[in-house]
Design a protein around this motif. Structure first.
Motif, PDB file in Angstrom:
ATOM      1  N   GLY A 565       0.797  -1.217   0.000  1.00  0.00           N
ATOM      2  CA  GLY A 565       0.000   0.000   0.000  1.00  0.00           C
ATOM      3  C   GLY A 565       0.833   1.271   0.000  1.00  0.00           C
ATOM      4  O   GLY A 565       1.924   1.338  -0.564  1.00  0.00           O
ATOM      5  N   ASP A 566       0.306   2.309   0.669  1.00  0.00           N
ATOM      6  CA  ASP A 566       0.953   3.616   0.671  1.00  0.00           C
ATOM      7  C   ASP A 566       2.277   3.603   1.412  1.00  0.00           C
ATOM      8  O   ASP A 566       3.179   4.386   1.094  1.00  0.00           O
ATOM      9  CB  ASP A 566       0.025   4.664   1.287  1.00  0.00           C
ATOM     10  N   VAL A 567       2.410   2.742   2.428  1.00  0.00           N
ATOM     11  CA  VAL A 567       3.684   2.641   3.146  1.00  0.00           C
ATOM     12  C   VAL A 567       4.773   2.161   2.196  1.00  0.00           C
ATOM     13  O   VAL A 567       5.886   2.704   2.166  1.00  0.00           O
ATOM     14  CB  VAL A 567       3.555   1.689   4.356  1.00  0.00           C
ATOM     15  N   LYS A 568       4.468   1.144   1.418  1.00  0.00           N
ATOM     16  CA  LYS A 568       5.419   0.665   0.413  1.00  0.00           C
ATOM     17  C   LYS A 568       5.749   1.786  -0.573  1.00  0.00           C
ATOM     18  O   LYS A 568       6.920   2.021  -0.902  1.00  0.00           O
ATOM     19  CB  LYS A 568       4.841  -0.538  -0.345  1.00  0.00           C
ATOM     20  N   ASN A 569       4.717   2.496  -1.035  1.00  0.00           N
ATOM     21  CA  ASN A 569       4.919   3.539  -2.041  1.00  0.00           C
ATOM     22  C   ASN A 569       5.822   4.656  -1.531  1.00  0.00           C
ATOM     23  O   ASN A 569       6.683   5.145  -2.261  1.00  0.00           O
ATOM     24  CB  ASN A 569       3.571   4.121  -2.473  1.00  0.00           C
ATOM     25  N   VAL A 570       5.635   5.071  -0.282  1.00  0.00           N
ATOM     26  CA  VAL A 570       6.426   6.194   0.226  1.00  0.00           C
ATOM     27  C   VAL A 570       7.883   5.795   0.421  1.00  0.00           C
ATOM     28  O   VAL A 570       8.801   6.530   0.038  1.00  0.00           O
ATOM     29  CB  VAL A 570       5.816   6.783   1.517  1.00  0.00           C
ATOM     30  N   PHE A 571       8.142   4.618   1.003  1.00  0.00           N
ATOM     31  CA  PHE A 571       9.528   4.184   1.184  1.00  0.00           C
ATOM     32  C   PHE A 571      10.197   3.923  -0.169  1.00  0.00           C
ATOM     33  O   PHE A 571      11.368   4.257  -0.371  1.00  0.00           O
ATOM     34  CB  PHE A 571       9.603   2.929   2.057  1.00  0.00           C
ATOM     35  N   TYR A 572       9.440   3.341  -1.070  1.00  0.00           N
ATOM     36  CA  TYR A 572       9.993   3.053  -2.392  1.00  0.00           C
ATOM     37  C   TYR A 572      10.338   4.348  -3.126  1.00  0.00           C
ATOM     38  O   TYR A 572      11.383   4.462  -3.772  1.00  0.00           O
ATOM     39  CB  TYR A 572       8.996   2.226  -3.204  1.00  0.00           C
ATOM     40  N   ALA A 573       9.460   5.357  -3.011  1.00  0.00           N
ATOM     41  CA  ALA A 573       9.712   6.652  -3.657  1.00  0.00           C
ATOM     42  C   ALA A 573      10.946   7.326  -3.073  1.00  0.00           C
ATOM     43  O   ALA A 573      11.735   7.940  -3.796  1.00  0.00           O
ATOM     44  CB  ALA A 573       8.491   7.556  -3.521  1.00  0.00           C
ATOM     45  N   ILE A 574      11.128   7.222  -1.756  1.00  0.00           N
ATOM     46  CA  ILE A 574      12.321   7.795  -1.121  1.00  0.00           C
ATOM     47  C   ILE A 574      13.575   7.133  -1.682  1.00  0.00           C
ATOM     48  O   ILE A 574      14.542   7.806  -2.060  1.00  0.00           O
ATOM     49  CB  ILE A 574      12.263   7.633   0.410  1.00  0.00           C
ATOM     50  N   VAL A 575      13.569   5.807  -1.753  1.00  0.00           N
ATOM     51  CA  VAL A 575      14.745   5.077  -2.225  1.00  0.00           C
ATOM     52  C   VAL A 575      15.050   5.433  -3.683  1.00  0.00           C
ATOM     53  O   VAL A 575      16.210   5.652  -4.055  1.00  0.00           O
ATOM     54  CB  VAL A 575      14.543   3.554  -2.058  1.00  0.00           C
ATOM     55  N   CYS A 576      14.014   5.501  -4.521  1.00  0.00           N
ATOM     56  CA  CYS A 576      14.219   5.866  -5.930  1.00  0.00           C
ATOM     57  C   CYS A 576      14.808   7.265  -6.049  1.00  0.00           C
ATOM     58  O   CYS A 576      15.680   7.521  -6.881  1.00  0.00           O
ATOM     59  CB  CYS A 576      12.905   5.796  -6.704  1.00  0.00           C
ATOM     60  N   SER A 577      14.332   8.175  -5.214  1.00  0.00           N
ATOM     61  CA  SER A 577      14.832   9.540  -5.253  1.00  0.00           C
ATOM     62  C   SER A 577      16.263   9.622  -4.742  1.00  0.00           C
ATOM     63  O   SER A 577      17.064  10.404  -5.242  1.00  0.00           O
ATOM     64  CB  SER A 577      13.929  10.453  -4.429  1.00  0.00           C
ATOM     65  N   VAL A 578      16.585   8.822  -3.753  1.00  0.00           N
ATOM     66  CA  VAL A 578      17.954   8.777  -3.243  1.00  0.00           C
ATOM     67  C   VAL A 578      18.899   8.323  -4.347  1.00  0.00           C
ATOM     68  O   VAL A 578      19.980   8.895  -4.549  1.00  0.00           O
ATOM     69  CB  VAL A 578      18.055   7.836  -2.027  1.00  0.00           C
ATOM     70  N   LYS A 579      18.504   7.305  -5.061  1.00  0.00           N
ATOM     71  CA  LYS A 579      19.372   6.748  -6.105  1.00  0.00           C
ATOM     72  C   LYS A 579      19.547   7.736  -7.250  1.00  0.00           C
ATOM     73  O   LYS A 579      20.657   7.980  -7.712  1.00  0.00           O
ATOM     74  CB  LYS A 579      18.781   5.436  -6.632  1.00  0.00           C
ATOM     75  N   ASN A 580      18.439   8.316  -7.717  1.00  0.00           N
ATOM     76  CA  ASN A 580      18.518   9.230  -8.865  1.00  0.00           C
ATOM     77  C   ASN A 580      17.209   9.998  -8.950  1.00  0.00           C
ATOM     78  O   ASN A 580      16.244   9.527  -9.547  1.00  0.00           O
ATOM     79  CB  ASN A 580      18.774   8.443 -10.156  1.00  0.00           C
ATOM     80  N   GLN A 581      17.178  11.194  -8.355  1.00  0.00           N
ATOM     81  CA  GLN A 581      15.929  11.946  -8.298  1.00  0.00           C
ATOM     82  C   GLN A 581      15.408  12.353  -9.676  1.00  0.00           C
ATOM     83  O   GLN A 581      14.219  12.197  -9.956  1.00  0.00           O
ATOM     84  CB  GLN A 581      16.099  13.173  -7.408  1.00  0.00           C
ATOM     85  N   PRO A 582      16.261  12.867 -10.585  1.00  0.00           N
ATOM     86  CA  PRO A 582      15.756  13.179 -11.926  1.00  0.00           C
ATOM     87  C   PRO A 582      15.164  11.967 -12.641  1.00  0.00           C
ATOM     88  O   PRO A 582      14.174  12.085 -13.360  1.00  0.00           O
ATOM     89  CB  PRO A 582      17.001  13.710 -12.654  1.00  0.00           C
ATOM     90  N   SER A 583      15.746  10.791 -12.417  1.00  0.00           N
ATOM     91  CA  SER A 583      15.215   9.579 -13.031  1.00  0.00           C
ATOM     92  C   SER A 583      13.815   9.270 -12.501  1.00  0.00           C
ATOM     93  O   SER A 583      12.934   8.837 -13.257  1.00  0.00           O
ATOM     94  CB  SER A 583      16.146   8.389 -12.756  1.00  0.00           C
ATOM     95  N   TYR A 584      13.607   9.499 -11.187  1.00  0.00           N
ATOM     96  CA  TYR A 584      12.290   9.251 -10.612  1.00  0.00           C
ATOM     97  C   TYR A 584      11.251  10.174 -11.235  1.00  0.00           C
ATOM     98  O   TYR A 584      10.155   9.740 -11.604  1.00  0.00           O
ATOM     99  CB  TYR A 584      12.317   9.442  -9.097  1.00  0.00           C
ATOM    100  N   PHE A 585      11.586  11.458 -11.375  1.00  0.00           N
ATOM    101  CA  PHE A 585      10.637  12.396 -11.973  1.00  0.00           C
ATOM    102  C   PHE A 585      10.401  12.073 -13.447  1.00  0.00           C
ATOM    103  O   PHE A 585       9.294  12.262 -13.962  1.00  0.00           O
ATOM    104  CB  PHE A 585      11.129  13.829 -11.809  1.00  0.00           C
ATOM    105  N   ALA A 586      11.436  11.608 -14.142  1.00  0.00           N
ATOM    106  CA  ALA A 586      11.261  11.202 -15.538  1.00  0.00           C
ATOM    107  C   ALA A 586      10.251  10.059 -15.625  1.00  0.00           C
ATOM    108  O   ALA A 586       9.384  10.039 -16.514  1.00  0.00           O
ATOM    109  CB  ALA A 586      12.602  10.772 -16.136  1.00  0.00           C
TER     110      ALA A 586
END
Length: 659
Positions: A565-586
């Motif tokens: 659910g949303d808990v997974k989504n928020v932690f996953y979004a943080i990790v993706c942004s940590v790795k490469n924030q422009p890639s996440y927004f792309a």
């Protein structure tokens, strides 16, 4: 990484070439053909067994099996089956021949094959091309290409790269310095140095050179190639570097691109699946899952479902070494963030205010003038225009724009005219009304200081509508619940530390995350929060690399498997942004424009909020991942309904050009 055989297609047990030849003959006999029988048989035999079947077919029936298959089958299915029946070197030779015949050249095919093959495979390809077509492959490629691109292809065609176990220890630093001096350190680029080093040194040697280059240049060799080279030569050199880093990751990226973007590149899909099915398809699957968070098996859909037998199921072995290296590259790379909107030269707020008034005065509205002014000014300049409009004309520019414009164009222009805090307050309010996913995307990426400023403005600034006036924390608590609420409240405190990694705490934080994986759900979330919501992004890159070492797993894999659910989504979004924030927004922009309809809220939110921060970087990541420019996507994917005309024109101006 993985050793030994890593393919998905193996020798069929109890193999009988004559029996298989008879089965194929019967499948093609009479009116029509039994395609399922042909597919099941050929994809379940190794290439060596297929050659025995071909020989048995000729002995039994006096006919060439490949010619019969061509006669009976059509389209993509014919291309797949016939390609499977060829020897690997002859398959590569046919692909190269098709790439250079006719009026145009398929440079992508040339790059994919010649950048990824071993010396032995190159030598076999050259011989097979000569045998099949009576011509020298080098002469044909020289006649169809030009410049530095041609020179590098010729170097690769020699198949003389040093063996993998050859490392010239005394030359590692020298080669890195040579590459730096040939590009970043001087005006212009000495392409010959790039060709010499990248075309001849061993894989192991170049991996060490790339690490040394990162230390010297404070940027990856890939980023330097992107800034120093261009066109097909740039794409070829990037492909060589990617194959040096990890051939499976190179092919995973190409498979993804072949199935995403503007249409499916079936020839690329078929070529890779066939050529790697008996070499490293298991590793390619691992890389595909690590990079795109989905299995290759589920990604391949009709009409390409005929390729699924080549994948052999959905089981993924661990890919710890790949994940570790990916986090290391992320931690070491220094990215210069660039927006697409910069302050307008010779700016005159009074003149702009007068022009905007003329554009809205009288019958009708001059949308072109409004767009050309607002989309070409920085946010600070737009605020000066707002002030000048009120001082000179005694009118509220925002109110006038709102009355003259409509639908998505109005939302986009109004968003551009707001201060960042006003815009985010508006987006926050709307996101709470729409969905928790939108809400998460709004709050997640504010720096700590900006969250504190926003919270103050949100409550006290008289320009913020009264409907928004409650504390950010109160708003979160009233619209969310449970662990998700706690995580968002934690983020809203603005307590994330800034600055570089604290190497004295990296191992401790990684162990906290590792221990959390074995705890119950509540404790896991608490421990994840204590690290992922509080540490700086540079620090987290090192922590998540260390986490791989501790657990032999990647944090993304754990989050997707253990949370929901949303808990997974928020932690996953943080990790993706940590790795490469422009890639996440792309990725968010891509999802906003694909599927059934356009998510205009997400599209407007990202284009407005990132236009002066990192939209240029986002644009580059979009091109890299989806093999189509963001500019092209906005043009093609937003043609229906309201997302056309002036609205699309404004989005394209914010995009800042094509790649």
């Amino acid at each position: 990484m993985s050793q030994g055989f890593r393919g998905t297609v193996t020798d069929f047990p109890n193999f009988n070439a004559s029996s298989d030849a008879e089965t194929l003959y019967n499948a093609m006999k009479g009116f029509g053909s039994d395609k399922e029988a042909i597919l099941d048989l050929i994809t379940s035999r190794s290439n060596a067994q297929r050659q025995e079947i071909r020989s048995a077919y000729k002995s039994l029936y006096g006919k060439d099996l490949i010619e019969d298959l061509k006669y009976e089958l059509t389209g993509k299915f014919e291309r797949l089956i016939v390609s499977l029946m060829r020897l690997p070197a002859y398959h590569d030779a046919k692909e190269i021949k098709d790439a250079i015949k006719g009026g145009g050249t398929d440079e992508k095919c040339l790059i994919e094959i010649l950048a990824s093959r071993t010396n032995e495979q190159i030598h076999s390809l050259v011989a097979a091309y000569k045998d099949a077509y009576g011509r020298e492959i080098e002469e044909d490629i020289i006649g169809d290409t030009s410049g530095h691109f041609k020179k590098m292809l010729v170097v690769l065609l020699q198949g003389t790269r040093d063996d993998d176990n050859v490392v010239h220890t005394d030359l590692v630093e020298e080669d890195a310095q040579l590459l730096y001096a040939a590009g970043e350190e001087q005006w212009g680029t000495d392409e010959a140095i790039f060709i010499m080093v990248l075309g001849n040194r061993s894989v192991t040697h170049l991996q060490l050179v790339f690490d040394e280059y990162q230390k010297i240049a404070e940027k990856s060799i890939e980023d330097s190639i992107k800034s120093e080279l261009s066109g097909d030569f740039e794409r070829l050199m990037l492909a060589v570097v990617q194959c040096i880093r990890s051939r499976p990751m190179f092919f995973a990226k190409h498979l993804y691109k072949s199935m995403k973007g503007l249409g499916t590149a079936d020839n690329t899909l078929i070529r890779i699946m066939i050529s790697r099915s008996e070499i490293d398809m298991l590793d390619i699957r691992e890389c595909f899952r690590l990079r795109y968070e989905k299995s290759l098996y589920t990604m391949i859909q009709v009409p390409s479902s005929m390729l699924k037998p080549c994948i052999a199921g959905e089981f993924f072995p661990e890919a710890a070494q790949i994940a570790y290296k990916m986090w290391e590259i992320s931690a070491m790379t220094k990215v210069q963030l660039r927006g697409t909107i910069v302050p307008y030269a010779d700016f005159d707020p009074a003149s702009d205010a007068q022009d905007l008034r003329k554009a809205m005065k009288g019958f009708g509205t001059d949308e072109d003038t409004i767009i050309n002014i607002i989309a070409r000014r920085s946010n600070a300049q737009r605020q000066d225009i707002r002030q000048a409009f009120k001082s000179l004309l005694g009118r509220d520019l925002m109110a006038d724009l709102k009355s003259e414009l409509s639908k998505n164009l109005c939302r986009l222009i109004m968003g551009l005219m707001m201060t960042p805090a006003e815009f985010d307050a508006k987006m926050m309010k709307k996101a709470m009304e729409v969905s928790e996913t939108h809400f998460l995307q709004v709050i997640l990426y504010w720096p700590s200081l900006y969250i504190m400023v926003f919270c103050f403005v949100h409550v006290y600034d008289p320009s913020i509508p009264k409907a928004f006036k409650k504390s950010l924390e109160d708003a979160i608590r009233s619209d969310t619940s449970g662990h998700f609420c706690r995580i968002l409240v934690s983020l809203a405190q603005g307590a994330r530390k800034e600055g570089p990694a604290d190497m004295t705490r990296v191992a401790e934080d990684a162990q906290t995350l590792a221990n959390a994986c074995n705890a119950d759900s509540d404790e896991m979330i608490d421990n994840f929060m204590s690290v992922l919501c509080a540490r700086s992004f540079p620090h987290l890159r090192r922590v998540l690399q260390e986490f791989v070492k501790c657990t032999n797993k990647d944090i993304e894999q754990i989050i997707k498997k253990e949370l929901s659910g949303d808990v997974k989504n928020v932690f996953y979004a943080i990790v993706c942004s940590v790795k490469n924030q422009p890639s996440y927004f792309a990725d968010r922009l891509y999802k906003a424009m694909k599927g059934l309809g356009t998510d205009d809220r997400a599209l407007i939110r990202i284009m407005v909020s990132r236009s002066e921060i990192d939209l240029f970087n986002i644009r580059k990541e979009f091109k890299e991942t989806h093999d189509a420019s963001l500019h092209e996507f906005i043009q093609v994917e937003t043609l229906v309904g309201d997302t056309s005309g002036d609205y699309r024109k404004t989005l394209l101006m914010l995009c800042g050009g094509e790649d």
